[in-house]
Motif scaffolding. Structure first.
Motif, mmCIF file in Angstrom:
data_model
loop_
_atom_site.group_PDB
_atom_site.id
_atom_site.type_symbol
_atom_site.label_atom_id
_atom_site.label_comp_id
_atom_site.label_asym_id
_atom_site.label_seq_id
_atom_site.Cartn_x
_atom_site.Cartn_y
_atom_site.Cartn_z
ATOM 1 N N TYR A 184 -54.785 30.132 77.276
ATOM 2 C CA TYR A 184 -53.715 31.737 77.596
ATOM 3 C C TYR A 184 -52.507 31.252 77.584
ATOM 4 C CZ TYR A 184 -53.750 35.886 79.968
ATOM 5 O OH TYR A 184 -53.697 37.146 79.942
ATOM 6 N N TYR B 243 -62.787 43.140 70.134
ATOM 7 C CA TYR B 243 -63.101 43.918 71.239
ATOM 8 C C TYR B 243 -64.167 43.891 70.684
ATOM 9 C CZ TYR B 243 -59.259 41.736 74.464
ATOM 10 O OH TYR B 243 -58.921 41.271 75.850
ATOM 11 N N MET C 279 -60.846 40.475 81.825
ATOM 12 C CA MET C 279 -61.251 42.095 82.014
ATOM 13 C C MET C 279 -62.683 42.182 82.525
ATOM 14 S SD MET C 279 -60.517 43.896 78.562
ATOM 15 C CE MET C 279 -59.056 42.981 77.309
ATOM 16 N N LYS D 4 -58.318 39.073 78.358
ATOM 17 C CA LYS D 4 -57.114 40.066 77.828
ATOM 18 C C LYS D 4 -56.151 39.736 76.582
ATOM 19 C CE LYS D 4 -56.080 41.609 81.837
ATOM 20 N NZ LYS D 4 -55.006 41.882 83.511
ATOM 21 N N THR E 54 -59.213 53.830 81.139
ATOM 22 C CA THR E 54 -59.611 53.035 80.369
ATOM 23 C C THR E 54 -60.765 52.619 79.907
ATOM 24 O OG1 THR E 54 -59.454 51.650 82.412
ATOM 25 C CG2 THR E 54 -59.818 49.831 80.397
ATOM 26 N N PHE F 10 -65.051 46.948 80.201
ATOM 27 C CA PHE F 10 -65.080 46.761 78.596
ATOM 28 C C PHE F 10 -66.225 47.670 78.030
ATOM 29 C CE2 PHE F 10 -65.731 44.054 75.478
ATOM 30 C CZ PHE F 10 -64.793 43.632 74.709
#
Lengths: 431, 301, 294
Positions: free
Chosen positions: A71, A309, A97, A302, A4, A102
């Motif tokens: 959500y 992002y 997350m 998420k 990630t 992140f």
């Protein structure tokens, strides 16, 4: 983890020029809301790549309730602000997350201890970005204290009781006021005495934690509050003419209160330099530990695109900047949450000005030495537990039951909640 | 009257005056308090002496709160709900009363059953449905996995109505009391009306438009006004369905005027808000009292 | 059944469809979903939902908090609807006489209908504020004689007062209409037989008013519940110490503030069953009464 990290680093460099619009939901109202909107406007002004739309939800709880519904129907924002007590609920929700993964390049170690420990995983990685931070401090009204010949705010509960007796004798009807909210009388109390609210280090050690506040010094303190109330030394919201502890202090009805750093602005507006603040009192014979951070942090949800992002990262970076934090502190009375912002504030010529009065005491209190029980609260359905605690202790204060019975009931109900939480998130590992 | 009942009349008069006092006193206190300034109020606490600050309070409501916007929202939502409820009920009642065929009783029962359980009782799940109205479509498509077999993935449609006029209005319309009232009303109409229409060669829709609607204008308006007021005074549903201050309704806004306790609440301002929020439906009631009563008395027969 | 004149296969369904769709989506579907959630343990963010059989019911029914809330709900349903109907009945009996104030009263008694229960809650909480309100002087003389914030009995009194205020109009209209429909001849006949006004009230007016009384009782019981939320949210927030935490309010708090969707849904199912039983029974009874009379 590594994957990630590599991915997001890649994305960071690749999509720099790509513009994105994201939503940020927050719960504050009043001065907090104005300051958040100002920060959003400043961010949109400062760069052209991204745009953040900040949407007030009218309260932390409604914000969360809407985020849940959104959500479930796939229309949630990229960023959401949520308050301290819901930390575990969000961590396990599967909908967010960790910020440390992140945005791996940010200086997450630069956060002051009290702010960090509350929002980090048991392993020590930050899960959300601390934003509006506050903590519990002690307030006194100099003019009223002087009536009883008290010159300095008491530092111990024994001292508070003694001062309260003197104040009562001097004709002050309300020596000390609190609302009995568990944030004040339970969480912050236990933390700064280094005592647990629940086993497994308040849940940091696992979902099988159990409440233990109903015995030992924490229970004794609540019993003391009830006894002192019977003696007329302590008043609750409902006992005051103002109907609210902070209002009662601000109108000069009450001489001392335990309150959030965030209450300073209004207190100073009402009482001027009669307001005196200090760290919250502890009982004699205890070493002082850190208080917990209150307020809220920002979570990354998420299910958004990498472009979104990038915008979210840019906005989080922006909010972390020293100047932004100082500006936010000035506008709201919340405390700076990183060491560098605090240092920058203290180095600035404005450090002594009134807007920043709580920053020193507040951060001092947050930065006291910690122990495993003063990291924070990591318990499921904790928001609901707070309501139960309030209801049970209120019954005890008004004479419906003994304080011990109230605490035992609250602990039993709380444990049932914890077991259900454990079952709801069966098979989910505590991060 | 029948006998010499002066003493009874006197007692009845006293009862009525006591009742009037009970109903009017809170309203009077609201109005008086609204004329005081915050400083006056702090200095004198509760007082029945009117002040001179009404305009100032109104200006503050107008410029510093969301109440004007929320009042507009209330007008819009209440109008949608009133029209919607009467319109839906009219169509259903017409279908139930004037047509032959099976299923009419079932339709009627399905509408009337909804009177028993107010929206307030099922707020949690009604909220969930409003957050995604496509929920039942997804559920049917994914039942047994036939959609996934056909297209390679489960169906996941989203249609969120929260924070919109539709989201506040539609659940408030899901209530069948207007249907009950209109069905009862249609059944009292002489059957010759529709028979004559058939003989004249008029179809059911023309009968509805040319004969039934003009005939029902009075009851329909009364019902509409009553439903408008009923929607205006809603609190719990708008509270949860529209969380942002700009999108909620006036009653919710009024309850939120209460500040978070940094100072003694500005009661004069709150009472001024209460006037603003209450006046529109109050005027409707006072003006249309007779019609509403007739409409309501209708419902009970 | 009267009417039933036109023949058409599709048209009536097309006419009824819009309302049926709205009812399905926002009335029947929420009920179904409540039942579904009541038998599942539901993760708030929808991550997973596991079937748990009756476990939610066992948990809810085993909690003391639920029972005290259910008790408070029943107490409120009975006392709130009872007190408001009694007040409306007395006012209707008085307004039935042709007095000078009657027309004014008939108009004014409808006004509370225009005031939301939440609005009157805001107003009453101010008027009855123990330190700033109309009773504050009493508290100065005898401290603690009136404090709805800490004394549960005072809190209940405050709630009932606000509820009576806001519930008068509906019952008043219906009962007054019923009283006025009683033929004068019956009064006259009663009077000739030597029955005094009290006697006539008991033997003529009240018996003939039973259909209206039943309507009012049925609707007021359900109404008192839905109106209670606005009052409680603005006046007591369920306090003091949970004394006025009625199920309607508790479900809201559990579901919206504590994300306990399963628990809230389970209590929803229980509350709906309770209300449906009470109302359904009354409906059956009422239908017969009304037909008998008219």
């Amino acid at each position: 983890m590594l994957k990630t990290t590599a991915l997001s680093a890649l994305a960071l460099s690749a999509a720099a020029a790509h513009a994105a619009d994201i939503d940020f939901w927050y719960g504050n109202t009043g001065t907090g809301e104005a300051a958040i909107q100002a920060a959003c406007a400043a961010f949109n002004e400062a760069q052209d790549d991204h745009r953040v739309t900040c949407i007030g939800q009218g309260g932390y709880e409604t914000g969360m309730q809407k985020a849940i519904a959104a959500y479930r129907s796939g229309q949630h924002p990229a960023l959401i602000q949520f308050f301290d007590a819901g930390t575990l609920d969000l961590m396990l929700s599967g909908a967010v997350m960790p910020v440390a993964e992140f945005a791996p390049d940010a200086d997450w170690d630069g956060y002051i201890t009290g702010a960090r420990s509350y929002y980090e995983t048991s392993q020590g990685a930050l899960y959300s970005q601390p934003y509006n931070g506050s903590t519990l401090i002690f307030y006194g009204n100099r003019a009223l204290l002087a009536k009883a010949g008290i010159e300095a705010l008491p530092q111990s509960w024994e001292g508070v009781a003694e001062a309260a007796r003197a104040l009562k004798a001097a004709g002050v009807d309300c020596p000390f006021v609190t609302d009995g909210h568990p944030w004040r009388v339970l969480e912050q109390f236990a933390a700064r005495h280094g005592l647990p609210v629940a086993t497994r280090n308040n849940g940091y050690g696992g979902l099988d934690a159990e409440y233990v506040f109903n015995q030992g010094p924490v229970a004794q303190h609540l019993q003391n509050l009830a006894d002192w109330r019977d003696d007329g030394l302590v008043k609750l919201d409902a006992d005051t003419a103002a109907g609210n502890y902070a209002t009662a202090f601000n109108t000069g009805e009450c001489a001392m209160m335990e309150g959030s750093t965030g209450s300073y602005g209004a207190a100073h507006a009402a009482l001027g330099d009669k307001v005196e603040i200090a760290m919250a009192p502890i009982y004699d014979g205890y070493a002082r530990h850190n208080t917990l951070i209150g307020g809220a942090s920002i979570w990354v949800m998420k299910g958004h695109s990498e472009a979104d992002y990038d915008a979210a990262r840019a906005f989080l970076d922006f909010l972390r900047q020293d100047e932004q934090q100082i500006e936010f502190t000035r506008a709201t009375g919340y405390v700076p949450v990183t060491e560098s912002a605090l240092a920058a504030l203290q180095a600035s010529p404005e450090a002594a000005s009134l807007e920043f009065a709580t920053a020193g005491v507040g951060v001092d209190s947050l930065n006291q030495p910690g122990n495993p029980d003063s990291r924070g609260i990591r318990l499921g359905f904790y928001v609901q537990f707070r309501d139960i605690f309030m209801e049970e202790t209120q019954k005890a204060f008004t004479g419906g039951q003994s304080m011990q019975a109230a605490l035992d009931n609250a602990a039993a109900c709380g444990n049932a909640l914890l077991r259900r939480f454990e079952q709801t998130y069966q098979g989910v590992a505590l991060p | 009257m029948i006998e010499n009942t002066r003493s009874i009349d006197r007692a009845a008069g006293a009862v009525l005056i006591a009742g009037l006092a009970f109903v009017l006193a809170p309203l009077a206190i609201v109005v008086v308090t609204a004329t005081q300034s915050y400083e006056d109020f702090l200095a004198r606490n509760f007082s029945l002496v009117p002040g001179t600050h009404l305009i100032g309070n109104l200006r503050e409501i107008w410029t510093r709160t969301d109440l004007p916007r929320q009042t507009l929202n209330s007008v819009i939502v209440a109008a949608i709900v009133a029209t919607g409820r009467v319109g839906l009920a009219l169509c259903t009642a017409y279908a139930v009363v004037f047509f032959t065929g099976r299923g009419r009783g079932l339709v009627y029962a399905a509408a009337v059953a909804s009177i028993m359980l107010p929206l307030e009782l099922m707020i949690i799940t009604a909220y969930q449905v409003t957050a995604n109205v496509a929920l039942p479509v997804n559920a049917v498509a994914n039942m047994g996995g036939w959609w996934a077999a056909l297209t390679g993935g489960p169906l996941d449609l989203h249609w969120n109505l929260l924070d919109s006029y539709a989201g506040i209005s539609l659940p408030l319309m899901a209530q069948g009391s207007a249907t009950l009232i209109l069905v009862q009303f249609f059944r009292t109409l002489p059957p010759q009306l529709a028979r004559a229409a058939i003989i004249d060669g008029a179809g059911p829709l023309r009968f509805l438009r040319d004969i039934l609607l003009p005939l029902s204008k009075g009851p329909l308006t009364a019902l509409g006004i009553y439903m408008f007021i009923g929607a205006w005074v809603q609190y719990m549903w708008p509270l949860v369905a529209a969380s942002s201050p700009a999108r909620t309704m006036a009653v919710v806004g009024l309850a939120r005027l209460q500040e978070d306790g940094e100072r003694i609440p500005d009661f004069p301002l709150q009472m001024t808000g209460a006037i603003l929020v209450t006046l529109p439906p109050l005027i409707l009631i006072a003006l249309f009292q007779r019609r509403i009563v007739r409409g309501l008395a209708l419902s009970e027969k | 059944m009267k009417q039933a004149i036109f023949r058409s296969r599709l048209l009536p369904w097309a006419l009824a469809a819009p309302q049926l769709i709205v009812l399905f989506l926002f009335f029947y579907l929420p009920i179904l979903l409540a039942f579904f959630w009541a038998f599942h343990l539901e993760q708030p963010f929808g991550g997973g939902s596991q079937f748990v059989g009756l476990q939610n019911f066992r948990r809810v029914l085993g909690s003391a908090e639920f029972w005290s809330s259910a008790g408070a709900t029943l107490l409120y349903m009975v006392l709130a609807s009872g007190s408001s109907i009694l007040a409306a009945l007395i006012l209707a009996l008085a307004a039935d006489r042709a007095l000078k104030v009657s027309p004014v009263a008939r108009n004014v008694f409808l006004w509370p209908k225009a005031v939301a229960s939440a609005s009157i809650g805001v107003v009453f909480v101010f008027i009855l504020n123990p330190y700033l309100g109309i009773l504050a002087p009493l508290n100065d003389l005898w401290p603690g004689i009136w404090n709805p914030r800490t004394n549960a009995v005072h809190t209940w009194i405050m709630l009932f007062a606000a509820n009576v205020w806001s519930a008068i109009p509906f019952s008043f209209i219906i009962l007054l209409a019923g009283l006025q429909a009683i033929p004068q001849e019956l009064h006259k006949a009663g009077a000739m037989d030597g029955a005094g006004p009290w006697r006539r009230l008991r033997d003529i007016q009240l018996p003939l008013l039973t259909p209206q009384l039943f309507v009012v009782i049925v609707l007021e019981v359900a109404d008192s519940l839905s109106g209670s939320f606005g009052l409680i949210d603005t006046m007591t927030q369920g306090g003091p110490g949970g004394a006025t935490n009625l199920l309607v309010y508790k479900i809201y708090a559990d579901g919206f503030k504590a994300y306990d969707l399963s628990g809230a849904a389970t209590q929803t199912v229980i509350l709906m069953a309770l209300v449906a039983c009470v109302t359904g029974l009354q409906y059956v009874f009422l239908e017969r009464k009304v037909k008998y009379d008219r």
